[in-house]
Design an enzyme around this catalytic site. Structure first.
Site, PDB file in Angstrom:
ATOM      1  CE1 TYR A  63      -2.956  -3.069   0.687  1.00 55.86           C
ATOM      2  CE2 TYR A  63      -4.395  -1.322   1.486  1.00 55.86           C
ATOM      3  CZ  TYR A  63      -4.429  -2.603   1.107  1.00 55.86           C
ATOM      4  OH  TYR A  63      -5.410  -3.364   0.936  1.00 55.86           O
ATOM      5  N   GLY A  83     -10.946  -7.067   5.388  1.00 57.41           N
ATOM      6  CA  GLY A  83     -11.426  -8.220   6.222  1.00 57.41           C
ATOM      7  C   GLY A  83     -10.355  -8.774   7.009  1.00 57.41           C
ATOM      8  CG  ASP A  84     -11.356 -11.068  10.677  1.00 58.68           C
ATOM      9  OD1 ASP A  84     -11.631 -11.563   9.709  1.00 58.68           O
ATOM     10  OD2 ASP A  84     -11.741 -11.024  11.630  1.00 58.68           O
ATOM     11  CB  THR A 109     -18.654 -11.935   4.577  1.00 55.01           C
ATOM     12  OG1 THR A 109     -18.604 -10.514   5.212  1.00 55.01           O
ATOM     13  CG2 THR A 109     -20.058 -12.246   4.407  1.00 55.01           C
ATOM     14  CG  ASP A 116      13.991 -38.022 -18.834  1.00 61.36           C
ATOM     15  OD1 ASP A 116      13.095 -38.068 -19.539  1.00 61.36           O
ATOM     16  OD2 ASP A 116      14.799 -37.148 -18.506  1.00 61.36           O
TER      17      ASP A 116
END
Ligand code: SPV
Ligand code: MG
Length: 431
Positions: free
Chosen positions: A75, A90-91, A122, A204
């Site tokens: 930020y 939101g936490d 939520t 391989d």
């Protein structure tokens, strides 16, 4: 009037976002940052709708005073520019990898007395369903396939990890670390022929057939969303390769890398210790051309892998081949080396970049593992593949556990190194 800032990195607005806006309004004027496409992609939240549409989603929300563009997951710039009194989130950012973002915001706000507001996240059936839908969409072939090209444009280096099963796919998909104040994760997955064969207890040598290799791709794709680069060995007969291209493309694989060898292919890290034959330029170019003609989308990439340094044919041969393969239509070049120092890789990349400024370059730093992504990037490398490290770390750990159990006739001595049962039970998401 106080200001409250929040940043959304979502394609869909659901009740969780509305709740954040409602809470934010209680503290002041609400400014919402919309995370840019580039930052979303770096944060592994590939947008599934256009940026303008994402801006509109937020602009149309009641209670939003201003919408701005946030160009970085951290930020710093936004807080310095807007100096909000509050940042609300939101936490769910209080632990796990997102905690680094919260710590960053906390530090920025503390410089002038701003505050964080953590809103209970939520958790509802509707929110989970929306999240799952977005994830599922990212896993769809048409979305996943084109993401490698997008990543090459955006990332300084596309960090790619070897995967050979659903479980290793989950590690590539979900591992996130926080360091130097940022978050890091892998961008793409490499389905190595070496590790796919080794996981099956096979050498391989193109022995594991395509049907079986496609099964591996499927297992991985079922539980991941990141783009897949497939190790196509020599590509086999050109007449067969065209079918492989179609199948890979349909499955949503982003790129196939084929190497310029013919006959019994051995792993490149054997170098000249075993007999291996390099393909002729003409024949390999035909294969590339036929593959390019077969593909149906513009998204899929056929990357040509040059074995000249592995087979000690010299730098000029490697560059000669690179030019021919690009002319034949290759979408990128992988240059391989098994030297302990990256010098010949640097030289190739520098000389190649002088002639081609935007043909993607791929490198596999196995024997010169001291080299950093940044160094490789500064020589023009776009994709770095960690081609076998997961397999090489798992094998000794499993062997040691097996030996301890045999030695002590019980499992307790191994126990402390093991993942707790509860963790392994919850490692896999259930629908
Ligand atoms: C693989 O991972 O299978 C590769 C890379 O082809 S290497 O093993 O280095 O040849
Ligand atoms: Mg291979």
């Amino acid at each position: 009037m106080k200001t409250v800032y929040t940043c959304f990195c979502t394609d869909v607005i659901h009740e969780g976002h509305l709740n954040i806006i409602r809470e934010a309004e209680k503290y002041g004027e609400v400014i919402v940052g919309v995370l840019s496409d580039e930052a979303m992609i770096r944060f592994n939240r590939f947008p599934t709708v256009g940026f303008e549409e994402r801006l509109d989603l937020v602009r149309n929300l009641n209670g939003v005073k201003r919408v701005v563009i946030q160009e970085d997951i951290m930020y710093d710039r936004m807080v310095n520019e807007l100096r909000p009194d509050y940042v609300i989130h939101g936490d769910n950012w209080s632990d796990g990898p997102m905690k680094a973002i919260r710590d960053n915001v906390e530090m920025l706000l503390s410089q002038y007395g701003g505050q964080i507001i953590d809103v209970p996240y939520t958790y509802s059936e509707n929110v989970s369903r929306i999240d799952a839908r977005v994830r599922e969409k990212l896993a769809m072939p048409e979305y996943r396939r084109k993401r490698l090209r997008q990543l090459i444009k955006i990332c300084p280096v596309v960090k790619t990890l070897e995967v050979h099963s659903g479980l290793t796919g989950l590690i590539a998909e979900k591992t996130v670390v926080e360091h130097d104040g940022g978050l890091d994760q892998f961008d793409a997955m490499w389905i190595s022929s070496l590790c796919d064969s080794t996981a099956k207890g096979k050498p391989d040598i193109e022995l594991v057939d395509m049907t079986s290799r496609f099964r591996t791709i499927d297992d991985i794709m079922e539980v991941t969303t990141k783009p897949v680069i497939f190790d196509g060995d020599t590509g086999g007969l050109a007449e067969h390769f065209v079918y492989t291209v179609r199948s890979l493309e349909r499955m949503g694989v982003s790129a196939v890398i084929i190497e310029d060898k013919v006959g019994l292919k051995r792993n490149s890290l054997f170098g000249t210790e075993v007999s291996q034959t390099q393909d002729s330029i003409e024949h390999f170019c035909d294969k590339i051309q036929m593959g390019k003609r077969a593909q149906l989308t513009d998204d899929f990439m056929i990357i040509a892998r040059i074995e000249s340094l592995i087979l000690e044919q010299g730098m000029d041969d490697a560059l000669l081949r690179a030019r021919a393969y690009v002319r034949a239509g290759a979408d990128g070049i992988m240059i391989h080396s098994r030297k302990k120092e990256p010098d010949e890789i640097f030289e190739f990349c520098d000389r190649f970049r002088k002639e081609y400024d935007n043909v993607p370059l791929v490198v596999v730093p196995t024997s010169f593992s001291q080299v950093t992504e940044k160094e490789l990037g500064s020589h023009g490398v776009n994709i770095v593949i960690y081609a076998n490290q997961l397999t090489r770390s798992a094998f000794p750990a499993m062997e040691r556990t097996a030996k301890d159990i045999l030695k002590y006739h019980r499992a307790q001595e191994a126990e402390e190194r093991l993942m707790p049962i509860k963790q392994i039970l919850t490692l896999i998401d259930e629908l």
